[in-house]
Write an enzyme that holds these catalytic residues in place. Structure first.
Site, PDB file in Angstrom:
ATOM      1  N   HIS A 219     -56.583  57.222   2.142  1.00 17.97           N
ATOM      2  CA  HIS A 219     -55.068  56.743   1.960  1.00 17.97           C
ATOM      3  C   HIS A 219     -54.652  55.762   0.845  1.00 17.97           C
ATOM      4  O   HIS A 219     -55.308  55.061   0.494  1.00 17.97           O
ATOM      5  CB  HIS A 219     -54.778  56.136   3.411  1.00 17.97           C
ATOM      6  CG  HIS A 219     -55.171  56.725   4.504  1.00 17.97           C
ATOM      7  ND1 HIS A 219     -56.256  56.787   5.044  1.00 17.97           N
ATOM      8  CD2 HIS A 219     -54.368  57.454   5.187  1.00 17.97           C
ATOM      9  CE1 HIS A 219     -56.274  57.592   6.254  1.00 17.97           C
ATOM     10  NE2 HIS A 219     -54.997  58.068   6.423  1.00 17.97           N
TER      11      HIS A 219
ATOM     12  N   HIS B 140     -47.910  66.755   4.416  1.00 15.66           N
ATOM     13  CA  HIS B 140     -48.395  65.955   5.358  1.00 15.66           C
ATOM     14  C   HIS B 140     -47.174  65.588   6.486  1.00 15.66           C
ATOM     15  O   HIS B 140     -47.091  64.554   7.331  1.00 15.66           O
ATOM     16  CB  HIS B 140     -48.837  64.689   5.237  1.00 15.66           C
ATOM     17  CG  HIS B 140     -49.860  63.796   5.839  1.00 15.66           C
ATOM     18  ND1 HIS B 140     -50.817  64.469   6.660  1.00 15.66           N
ATOM     19  CD2 HIS B 140     -50.035  62.477   5.981  1.00 15.66           C
ATOM     20  CE1 HIS B 140     -51.513  63.334   7.097  1.00 15.66           C
ATOM     21  NE2 HIS B 140     -50.931  62.203   6.834  1.00 15.66           N
TER      22      HIS B 140
ATOM     23  N   ASP C   9     -53.895  60.563   1.615  1.00  9.53           N
ATOM     24  CA  ASP C   9     -52.712  60.714   2.539  1.00  9.53           C
ATOM     25  C   ASP C   9     -51.652  59.704   2.506  1.00  9.53           C
ATOM     26  O   ASP C   9     -52.092  58.501   2.314  1.00  9.53           O
ATOM     27  CB  ASP C   9     -53.215  60.664   3.929  1.00  9.53           C
ATOM     28  CG  ASP C   9     -54.353  62.011   4.234  1.00  9.53           C
ATOM     29  OD1 ASP C   9     -54.520  62.869   3.489  1.00  9.53           O
ATOM     30  OD2 ASP C   9     -54.532  62.257   5.404  1.00  9.53           O
TER      31      ASP C   9
ATOM     32  N   HIS D 295     -44.298  61.810   9.444  1.00 12.75           N
ATOM     33  CA  HIS D 295     -45.831  61.729   9.977  1.00 12.75           C
ATOM     34  C   HIS D 295     -45.763  61.131  11.496  1.00 12.75           C
ATOM     35  O   HIS D 295     -45.744  60.083  11.814  1.00 12.75           O
ATOM     36  CB  HIS D 295     -46.315  60.277   9.161  1.00 12.75           C
ATOM     37  CG  HIS D 295     -47.586  60.222   9.189  1.00 12.75           C
ATOM     38  ND1 HIS D 295     -48.341  59.551  10.243  1.00 12.75           N
ATOM     39  CD2 HIS D 295     -48.581  60.435   8.344  1.00 12.75           C
ATOM     40  CE1 HIS D 295     -49.720  59.362  10.063  1.00 12.75           C
ATOM     41  NE2 HIS D 295     -49.647  60.079   8.879  1.00 12.75           N
TER      42      HIS D 295
HETATM   43 ZN   LIG Z   1     -51.621  60.161   7.483  1.00 13.67          ZN
END
Ligand SMILES: [Zn+2]
Length: 444
Positions: A228, A128, A77, A132
């Site tokens: 991540h 995503h 991510d 964010h």
């Molecule tokens: Zn994230």
């Protein structure tokens, strides 16, 4: 159809599903990883139809990907951020492993080449949101839509070849809401939670990330791993994670969306369900936000579960602007109200045993029976030979300190005591007992 990828065959699959297309390169087996004979490789490609399974990941949902034992799907991510994302791509390439990247729109606009690198390496490009946002579950529907739509548009623009990202979407911080899921559904997008994280957004060491990844994988046996690609600790941990997966016989599965040209891999509905239905009651009613939030909430500073503001490698330099500041709610306040049925006690007599600890059982049952039945019936129940005997028996099963435990008084025993009051006294008594308990019970 299972797309078991042929060794040595390279394909470029243009996928179209509604607004979405995705470009994928071939998955690779370890034997097809030149220069890396011990590579983990990618064992197969799984084609999924987002509309058939709109929400996946057992951290939040009842369904997850239909993986076999020891199959793992890697997800990354918050990128692309060249400094670390490029290293992640190199490590994955060294194992010929394909993953899914949930890219942030603003990151994609800042680093469009990074998006293309992910695509060109054969990984699945997913989205995503644009910015964010923190606490996305509190955003109004129009803001939710804006975040999701702009994120897709930004990644699409970065791809620059007329293709769009896969219809896979992950909510920032896993802060899901009905509005998010509804909008994703209208887009034909699949909302991805995960099956387990490795806490790589926290202030932990890379060795800890490795340990958590392997411990949780061993515990689950398979699943979607949340990582991540903007974290130095993830870069440091990933080689060891992949090496250990290889040593322990895990296999990597690459996931791509179905299209008219590429039908979904045939599966049975139960393959998508991690647990039998009987074990999913509470999960389906309450923990929409993953359990690990609660288990470690004491460690969570503001912003709540913001997986990207934990970047202690770049103090004061968030990878994207902090937008949409929202009032911080603690994890408990952020919870949706649990379903009534989660805490529903269908057996009122069990509630009596738990809820009235201060009184001797004989007293309790006498009081309850008095409320429940006619006076003559109550007297019979509490003073009659059999009624008193069973009330005493109930009391003897309680803890020595007088503390009562749920379920220690069996309905049969208690109703036996009350039942001596007469045919018509037991049922009214049970209802009355429940009312008494509900009045005394502070909260469950
Ligand atoms: Zn994230």
């Amino acid at each position: 159809m299972i797309v078991d990828v042929l060794i040595g065959v390279r394909r470029r699959i243009a996928v179209g599903l509604g607004l979405f297309t995705v470009m994928t390169a071939p998955a690779a087996l370890a034997a097809d990883c030149p220069g890396h004979p011990d590579a983990l490789g990618t064992s197969r490609t799984l084609v999924v139809d987002p509309r058939e399974h709109p929400r996946i990941g057992t951290m939040q949902y009842a369904e997850t990907l239909p993986l076999a034992d020891r199959e793992v799907v890697l997800t990354f991510d918050d990128g692309p951020l060249p400094k670390y994302s490029n290293r992640i791509l190199e490590i994955l390439a060294s194992h010929c492993v394909k993953a899914t990247f949930f890219l942030v729109g603003s990151q994609a606009r800042a680093n469009p080449e990074g998006v293309r690198k992910v695509r060109d390496a054969g990984h699945t490009v997913a989205t995503h949101t644009q910015n964010h946002p923190t606490g996305m579950h509190h955003l109004p529907p129009e803001r939710v839509q804006q975040e999701i739509d702009e994120g897709i548009a930004s990644v699409t623009a970065a791809l620059g070849d007329g293709t769009a990202p896969a219809p896979f979407f992950r909510v920032p911080g896993l802060a899901r809401s009905e509005a998010i899921e509804v909008h994703a559904s209208t887009l034909g997008a699949q909302v991805w939670s995960a099956d387990f994280p490795a806490d790589d957004w926290r202030h932990v060491s890379s060795s800890r990330v490795y340990e958590l990844a392997m411990q949780r994988l061993e515990a689950k046996g398979k699943g979607i791993l949340l990582l991540h690609d903007i974290q130095a600790r993830t870069v440091a941990a990933l080689p060891k994670i992949l090496q250990e997966m290889t040593a322990r016989g895990y296999r990597i599965v690459h996931v791509v969306p179905a299209t008219p040209e590429l039908p979904a891999t045939p599966t049975e509905p139960q393959q998508w369900r991690r647990h039998p239905a009987s074990e999913n009651v509470a999960t389906s009613h309450w923990p929409k936000i993953p359990n690990f939030v609660f288990a470690e909430r004491a460690m969570l500073p503001a912003p709540w579960l913001s997986d990207s503001y934990w970047n202690d490698e770049w103090p004061g330099q968030a990878p994207w602007p902090r937008q949409m500041p929202l009032p911080l709610l603690n994890a408990v306040n952020a919870l949706p109200a649990p379903g009534q049925s989660v805490f529903e006690f269908r057996d009122g007599l069990r509630l009596v045993a738990r809820a009235v600890p201060a009184l001797p059982s004989r007293h309790v049952e006498a009081k309850a029976a008095t409320k429940a039945a006619t006076k003559p019936a109550a007297e019979h129940a509490t003073h009659g030979r059999h009624g008193a005997k069973h009330a005493q028996a109930s009391a003897s099963r309680r803890t020595p300190a007088g503390k009562l435990q749920v379920g220690r008084v069996k309905p049969a025993a208690a109703s036996h005591a009350a039942g001596r009051a007469g045919r018509h006294a037991a049922q009214p008594g049970r209802r009355t007992l429940k009312r008494l308990v509900q009045a005394k019970e502070p909260s469950v």
